[in-house]
Design a protein around this motif. Structure first.
Motif, PDB file in Angstrom:
ATOM      1  N   TRP A 396       0.831  -1.210  -0.154  1.00 18.17           N
ATOM      2  CA  TRP A 396       0.022  -0.016  -0.130  1.00 18.17           C
ATOM      3  C   TRP A 396       0.736   1.190  -0.039  1.00 18.17           C
ATOM      4  CZ3 TRP A 396      -4.746   0.926  -1.266  1.00 18.17           C
ATOM      5  CH2 TRP A 396      -5.397   2.248  -0.855  1.00 18.17           C
ATOM      6  N   LEU A 403      -2.489   2.756  -7.960  1.00 19.21           N
ATOM      7  CA  LEU A 403      -3.596   2.413  -6.944  1.00 19.21           C
ATOM      8  C   LEU A 403      -4.425   1.122  -7.330  1.00 19.21           C
ATOM      9  CD1 LEU A 403      -5.326   3.303  -4.563  1.00 19.21           C
ATOM     10  CD2 LEU A 403      -6.675   4.592  -6.025  1.00 19.21           C
ATOM     11  N   LYS A 406      -2.436  -1.881  -6.793  1.00 20.32           N
ATOM     12  CA  LYS A 406      -2.213  -2.246  -5.015  1.00 20.32           C
ATOM     13  C   LYS A 406      -3.717  -2.803  -4.532  1.00 20.32           C
ATOM     14  CE  LYS A 406       0.353   1.972  -3.837  1.00 20.32           C
ATOM     15  NZ  LYS A 406       0.306   3.391  -3.290  1.00 20.32           N
TER      16      LYS A 406
END
Length: 645
Positions: A396, A403, A406
């Motif tokens: 993270w 994103l 992740k």
């Protein structure tokens, strides 16, 4: 004298303990031969020396010295038997012997084929699955134990395959999740919550078409897990589609064919972890490929024609208000007569609800939030559970990762079973509290509704367990290896993705498992594709194009086979959630799935493997589906709320 008996017992206990202790110190080697072997398929002899790895041992395999790589005194001897063989293992003058009679690989196709044909011909899936398991168990044991194998096969059917299907934490999780969903549906039906949802959706679902469209939108929206998608969408939308005379077969098709396709290609789903791990196992065997696992997955999505086209095809069916084949019959029956289920379904419906048990309770009121809140808890709770069980702070906080990657990595590493169980149990507790606190039903009535909900799942759970048992049979008999060897040898690079798609579809159809198919074919087909491209003299970019197409074809073919298979767990769950007779669902869905699959092969997979851009292939494939509906589809009446039924 009063202590004599107790002293005697103590003496006996210490004597037994001393024998056990001495027995443990006298370690002897252990050899475990495979009980079943299949011709041309590698198996192994397990060796446990019961000594330290530094200990001295002399090992002979079939009379010849054998140098075994040992870790902590344990190792394996690989086997690939072509005929009946007496194996001997000698360790420090101790001799172990076993007569192995390998099973011809072609036998492996008969158990699933028998189950599928019996189910389709007689429209009865339970006996078909039982006979498939029994036939496979008998074949396995007859080759190892002679005629006694008939008796042993009967015993192994229940003590090995059915018991083994239940003795799996993932399978038990699915059973519990299904039962809890059934209980929630029963409670929110009795307390008026489901009727409230119907009342709220009804203004948007004013016709048969918009009722189907609402189902499609909800199916695409719950993209993160196919099980949650199937059970929530099917149970929620069934009252709405029933009201607008949409057949249960059509509802089951929309539910089934939005669940797996969207879960397979979305970036943040419970599928992503399995997909990445399978792809990684294939990449690990390839030399000369300069690409990571996640990049391979992302690049392959443009070739995932079947999942993408399936979602578009359903949307086109709804907007054009056309159907063909068995689905047209089902839809015309529902519109004309109001019988949303076939006669056989009404008489004998898997998971059918008794109308008295699931009608609104005497004091219940039509309040949409009594159903919406429990369903919302399942959706949000599952996402939260996925994030919690897969959380990795190092990923993270890694600034070099996007994103989306992740989230995909975290959810891919999550325990989806735990997330589903936590969210569904919380939803059940909340629905009970809401029902009792509003005095819609007392606690006894609420718990009775819960038990009734459990009971509605019994038929589906039986079929699921039998399907898992048959999957174990196909695994022991190496059905996937047979199909792969039969269809994937000596092919040109450009046709390899299409062959891969067909092989994956057949394996998934025969085993009923899309994940199992991916686990088998990714490590096999990915290195083969790269090797064939290199041997054909293709440059790096051309090889990469074929390679990505093969990766996508494994995934897409697995979903197609899963859609067509009557022994697939997601197909069974879709029938259950929609209260549709299982074989009716299979018969009406299969023509649509095969139609989309055919277009995906001839207008998507093959042209893109020949170098045509997938972004050109996709519009032409959509146009082909539109033409098929125009030419072969027939209009189905679009009823509205103003029509008098």
């Amino acid at each position: 004298m009063k202590y004599t008996f107790s002293h005697f017992l103590l003496f006996i206990f210490l004597t037994i303990l001393s024998f056990n202790t001495s027995a443990k110190t006298e370690l002897t080697p252990e050899v475990i031969f495979p009980h079943y072997t299949v011709k041309g398929v590698e198996s192994k002899v397990e060796i446990n020396l019961n000594i330290d790895s530094s200990g001295v041992y002399h090992l002979f395999f079939n009379g010849s010295p054998y140098d075994l790589t040992i870790e902590e005194g344990v190792g394996n001897i690989p086997l690939n038997l072509k005929k009946s063989t007496i194996l001997t293992v000698e360790i420090n003058n101790l001799i172990f012997e076993k007569n192995l009679n390998p099973i011809p690989l072609w036998w492996s196709i008969f158990p699933p084929l028998m189950a599928i044909l019996i189910a389709l011909i007689f429209k009865e899936v339970i006996s078909a699955l039982v006979l498939g398991i029994l036939f496979g168990a008998v074949i396995l044991n007859v080759y190892s134990d002679g005629l006694w194998g008939i008796l042993f096969g009967f015993m192994r059917t229940i003590d090995t395959y059915l018991l083994g299907a239940i003795n799996d934490s993932g399978h038990v999780s699915i059973i519990l999740f299904s039962m809890i969903i059934g209980a929630i549906v029963a409670i929110i039906s009795k307390n008026g919550g489901m009727q409230g949802v119907v009342d709220k959706i009804s203004p948007f679902a004013k016709s048969s078409r918009t009722a189907q469209l609402s189902t499609w939108v909800l199916g695409v929206a719950i993209f993160f897990d196919d099980y949650a998608n199937t059970l929530v969408v099917g149970n929620t939308m069934r009252p709405v589609t029933d009201r607008m005379r949409v057949s249960r077969e059509k509802l089951a098709y929309i539910v089934d064919s939005t669940a797996a396709p969207i879960a397979a290609i979305a970036f943040v789903t419970t599928w992503i972890g399995a997909e990445l791990s399978y792809i990684e196992s294939g990449i690990a065997k390839i030399q000369g490929l300069d690409e990571g696992v996640y990049a391979t997955f992302i690049s392959s999505l443009q070739y995932s024609f079947y999942p993408i086209l399936t979602l578009i095809f359903i949307f086109m069916l709804i907007l054009m208000n056309k159907d063909f084949g068995p689905m047209l019959k089902a839809e015309n029956r529902a519109r004309a007569t109001g019988d949303v289920s076939s006669v056989s379904t009404q008489q004998k419906n898997m998971g059918s609800e008794d109308t008295e048990e699931f009608s609104m309770a005497k004091n219940a009121k039509s309040r949409w939030y009594n159903a919406a809140i429990p369903i919302f808890i399942i959706i949000v709770g599952t996402i939260a559970g996925l994030l919690y069980t897969g959380w990795d702070s190092s990923i993270w906080h890694d600034g070099s990762i996007s994103l989306s990657r992740k989230l995909s990595t975290i959810i891919g590493n999550a325990d989806s079973y735990k997330a589903l169980l936590w969210s569904s149990l919380l939803s059940l507790v909340v629905s009970i509290i809401m029902t009792v606190s509003q005095r819609l039903m007392d606690l006894e009535e609420t718990m009775q509704a819960t038990l009734n909900g459990f009971k509605t799942m019994l038929s589906a759970i039986v079929i699921l367990v039998l399907a898992w048992g048959l999957a174990e049979i196909t695994d022991d008999m190496h059905t996937a290896d047979f199909l792969t060897q039969l269809l994937s040898n000596n092919v040109a690079p450009w046709i390899l993705p299409a062959i891969t798609f067909i092989v994956a579809a057949l394996v998934a159809f025969s085993t009923g498992s899309s994940w199992g198919t991916m686990a088998i074919l990714y490590p096999l087909m990915m290195p083969a594709a790269w090797s064939i491209c290199q041997e054909a003299g293709l440059d790096y970019e051309s090889s990469l194009n074929i390679f990505h197409n093969v990766v996508a074809s494994v995934l897409a073919g697995s979903v197609l086979g899963d859609h067509c298979s009557p022994i697939s767990d997601t197909t069974i769950l879709s029938s259950l959630a929609s209260s549709c007779h299982h074989i009716d669902h299979v018969k009406t869905q299969m023509p649509y799935a095969l139609t989309v699959g055919g277009v995906a092969i001839f207008i998507g997979i093959i042209p893109s493997a020949l170098g045509v851009s997938s972004w050109i292939c996709l519009p032409f494939a959509i146009m082909a589906l539109w033409l098929i509906l125009k030419l072969f589809g027939k209009d189905v009446k679009n009823l509205t709320v103003e029509d008098k039924f």
